[in-house]
Enzyme design. Structure first.
Site, PDB file in Angstrom:
ATOM      1  CG  ASP A 279      -2.045  57.081  26.349  1.00 63.86           C
ATOM      2  OD1 ASP A 279      -0.881  57.176  25.905  1.00 63.86           O
ATOM      3  OD2 ASP A 279      -2.785  58.067  26.496  1.00 63.86           O
TER       4      ASP A 279
HETATM    5  C1  NOJ Z   1       0.324  59.891  25.997  1.00 60.73           C
HETATM    6  C2  NOJ Z   1      -0.858  60.486  25.287  1.00 60.73           C
HETATM    7  O1  NOJ Z   1      -2.003  60.415  26.126  1.00 60.73           O
HETATM    8  C3  NOJ Z   1      -1.170  59.835  23.962  1.00 60.73           C
HETATM    9  O2  NOJ Z   1      -2.165  60.583  23.322  1.00 60.73           O
HETATM   10  C4  NOJ Z   1       0.066  59.739  23.113  1.00 60.73           C
HETATM   11  O3  NOJ Z   1      -0.239  59.136  21.893  1.00 60.73           O
HETATM   12  C5  NOJ Z   1       1.123  58.940  23.867  1.00 60.73           C
HETATM   13  N1  NOJ Z   1       1.441  59.606  25.118  1.00 60.73           N
HETATM   14  C6  NOJ Z   1       2.390  58.753  23.049  1.00 60.73           C
HETATM   15  O4  NOJ Z   1       3.036  59.942  22.847  1.00 60.73           O
END
Ligand code: NOJ
Length: 754
Positions: A279
């Site tokens: 992530d």
């Molecule tokens: C953080 C989030 O936790 C995740 O779900 C998301 O895909 C990413 N940012 C990218 O936007």
């Protein structure tokens, strides 16, 4: 194929069979050969997922790509933005294509209802349609991969991301996980209108303690396997090409450095063969988690544990060269990760044609958000199936399209909130608000509007959520409520659209309260005092504690965040052009203090006994026991009756099946759909087992007066669970079968597994 051959020639790879049909042996051979041509810098570059931002300008991005230092991007969502980046990749030494990722969570340009709403439909075709449409729109914008579906089991609605997922139940979420993956990926991942699914967040992100975002998860292995892990496994069975790693720790080990999670479980036990992506910043976070002393150590832990690609990379790029040189990270650590990135690109068909989804410039849309690029009809069709009727006293609903309707509330005209959080490339001006939807449906009569209250006036909260998300009316609260009350007095019926702004049901938006924010409750009390029939239309991304309001309202429709066509869908239901059929995928508590109150809890040694003495039973003495609305609950404009259940046998052999049947009859005046739900309870086991677990369901349509038999086949697989040794097995003994139209009001019968 021609392009793949040219590339093969370029890298000197000659063994591609004449009829190369993307078999895995071809893929492996191709990828291995390519890896053998790559420099260390090019390899590490493939592991980096980067977004264009202030520092990484488009020009710098192109230079980095041409130098082979970036493998993919996220957040660039137009063909004309992505094409120059792909051109840059084609000018790099080995011409390895880029891929472009984006959070296509519930729709892309056309916004579909949020995940929690989609789950409320219990309609796999509708859910499939939402995912397929999103994939078509996203791929037409040059996107190759989505960071979805979000399949974290959520049992604590204080967690803001409850809105994104599909609710509390393992079986329902697992079914949806597979459907969504297949909808995104289509018949073939390499098709121009398919996008790769990156299921998330692996693992257990929805179980963060106290519902506080990014918090820790501490959980026994049996529960983990039984309740929380199956959706991820189901996504893999559905063919998910990628997985995103969660931000939380699991029993003290952060997911991003968790070798047990990513290797022993994901790859070895489950046989996952795809790409593992961190992530955003998830690798550097290992320092804050306190398992790495600096970013170098964080990168080392992550790559060794099995994170292939680093999102928003400020760790692999800078740290892996040194780690490799020092021997802290092996060549095979790097090569294995690169193999997965290249393999994913191969599966997406990008080696064959890097412009597969970007297309040619002459066909770029003049306006990305042009109305003719939207898919309004499916969005409306799906949205109306996601609405849940929670109360309908004296059949107040459906309303007549005449007379005077007072539409009150801060969310009634909101174009932003109705889209919900993570609304990809949706544009607020293209949302049909509830006001718009009602207005265009009414042929006679009139609609008067008053805002009533603001959603919050707490300046600290507004600053936190983002000033652009909360638009407030500057008038004094008393003046606004007065105006609303006056409007109500002029009307035949009052519809109050209340709930949460979408920014409150989002990442980093955990709440300590589940009450309606701001002065909305006060507004409802004032509207109730007018004596006019009162309909509450809820717009929110989590269950809310609306005990008081549910007593005041005559009817309540839960609409979640229903997307671009939300207003029309809500009007369809309020006016009876569509008979509501949604069922809650998550329990509504009476108060925040009841959390967690999921339906599939254990019985405990001293269970609460309805009608029995309450003392020394497992309950809270200061509030009525049980949920406000149970899991699986939802009304219709018609009524359904269920006969007692018949079991084909009272015993079951391990190799046999038995059939549980009920007759369902539509005893009302309208045609309608309902969801017949099958729950099973393992009465005595080696571990204490839940009071019920959903095992199957059928959504059926019945004409007024029509009766249908519904049969559920049950076999040993439906009775298996993970025991204390983590063996997945069924134990002989008594099982109770429960069938109902919600999880609480059920018909029950027992049988014995021999
Ligand atoms: C953080 C989030 O936790 C995740 O779900 C998301 O895909 C990413 N940012 C990218 O936007």
């Amino acid at each position: 194929m021609k392009r793949l051959r040219l590339l093969c020639a370029l890298i000197g790879f000659t063994s591609l069979p004449v009829l190369a049909d993307m078999e895995s042996s071809n893929k492996d051979a191709f990828v291995t050969h390519l890896i053998n041509q790559m420099t260390q810098e090019e390899k590490i570059g493939q592991l980096r997922l980067i977004a264009i931002d202030e520092k990484m300008t488009p020009e710098r991005m192109r230079q980095e790509i041409t130098a082979g230092r970036i493998g993919g991007t996220y957040g660039s969502v137009s063909r004309y933005v992505n094409r120059p980046m792909q051109d840059a990749a084609q000018q790099s030494r080995l011409k390895i294509p880029m891929f472009f990722g984006w959070d296509v969570i519930h729709g892309h340009r056309t916004i579909f209802p949020i995940g929690l709403a989609l789950a409320s439909s219990w309609d796999m075709d509708a859910i499939e349609l939402s995912g397929r449409t999103a994939a078509k729109e996203a791929s037409a914008d040059g996107i190759d991969l989505t960071f979805a579906p979000m399949i974290d089991i959520a049992r604590d609605p204080r967690w803001g991301r409850t809105s994104e997922g599909f609710g509390e139940d393992t079986y329902l979420v697992s079914r949806i996980a597979k459907v969504m993956v297949q909808a995104y990926q289509g018949k073939s991942l390499s098709a121009p209108d398919s996008i790769m699914a990156s299921a998330k967040h692996f693992a257990l992100y929805g179980a963060v303690e106290g519902g506080r975002d990014y918090n820790s998860v501490d959980m026994g292995l049996a529960r983990m396997h039984q309740d929380y892990l199956p959706p991820y496994r189901s996504a893999i069975e559905g063919g998910a090409g990628a997985m995103m790693v969660a931000l939380n720790s699991i029993n003290g080990v952060p997911a991003a450095s968790n070798a047990w999670l990513m290797q022993d479980l994901l790859r070895k036990a489950w046989g996952f063969k795809g790409l593992v992506i961190s992530d955003h910043n998830g690798i550097n976070d290992l320092v804050q988690h306190g398992v790495a002393k600096n970013h170098r150590e964080a990168a080392m832990l992550a790559i060794r544990a099995g994170v292939d690609m680093s999102m928003n990379d400020f760790s692999y790029g800078p740290e892996l060269p040194g780690l490799l040189e020092s021997g802290a990270v092996s060549q095979s650590n790097i090569d294995n990760a690169v193999r997965e990135v290249l393999g994913a690109k191969y599966d997406m068909g990008l080696f064959e044609d890097p412009y597969r989804r970007i297309g040619v410039a002459s066909e770029d849309p003049a306006d990305n958000n042009a109305e003719n690029r939207l898919h309004r009809a499916p969005a409306r069709e799906v949205a109306r199936k996601t609405l849940v009727l929670l109360k309908n006293e004296n059949e107040l609903l459906p309303l007549k399209k005449e007379g005077v309707i007072a539409l009150i509330g801060p969310l009634a005209k909101s174009t932003v909130d109705i889209m919900g959080s993570w609304s990809a490339s949706g544009v607020p001006s293209q949302s049909v608000t509830i006001y718009d939807g009602l207005k265009s449906a009414m042929d006679k009569g009139s609609l008067i509007y008053a805002r009533g209250v603001n959603l919050t006036e707490d300046q600290e909260v507004i600053k936190y959520l983002g000033a652009s998300e909360i638009e407030n009316d500057a008038r004094p609260a008393a003046e606004m409520i007065d105006e609303a009350v006056k409007s109500a007095h002029q009307a035949d019926v009052v519809i109050a659209v209340v709930g949460e702004p979408r920014s409150m049901s989002h990442e980093a938006a955990s709440r300590t309260s589940l009450d309606l924010p701001g002065r909305q409750s006060e507004l409802i009390t004032a509207l109730k005092a007018t004596g006019k029939p009162l309909v509450l239309v809820l717009m929110n991304g989590r269950p809310l504690s609306i005990g008081k309001e549910q007593e005041q309202a005559d009817a309540i429709l839960e609409t979640w965040y229903s997307g671009s066509e939300g207003g029309n869908a809500v009007a369809d239901v309020l006016f009876g052009d569509y008979n509501p059929s949604g069922k809650l995928p998550i329990t509504f508590p009476r108060s925040v203090g009841q959390i967690p109150n999921y339906y599939s809890h254990l019985n405990t040694g001293r269970p609460y006994l309805p009608g029995g003495p309450r003392n020394y039973t497992s309950q809270y003495f200061d509030q009525s026991h049980g949920p406000l609305y149970p899991f699986g609950y939802g009304l219709s404009y018609t009524d359904f009756s269920l006969t007692d259940m018949a079991l084909s046998s009272t015993t079951l052999n391990k190799t046999d099946k038995l059939v549980a049947s009920v007759m369902v009859k539509n005893i009302g005046q309208r045609d309608g759909e309902t969801v017949v739900q099958l729950y099973i309870r393992d009465v005595v086991g080696s571990l204490s087992r839940p009071v019920k677990e959903l095992k199957n369901f059928k959504k059926i349509m019945l004409k007024a007066g029509e009766e249908k038999a519904v049969h559920f086949s049950i076999d040993e697989n439906d009775l298996k669970f993970f025991n204390a040794q983590l063996e997945y097995a069924a134990e002989p003994g008594e099982f109770q079968v429960q069938i109902g139209l919600d999880s609480q009001d059920v018909k029950a019968q027992s049988f014995e597994l021999l």
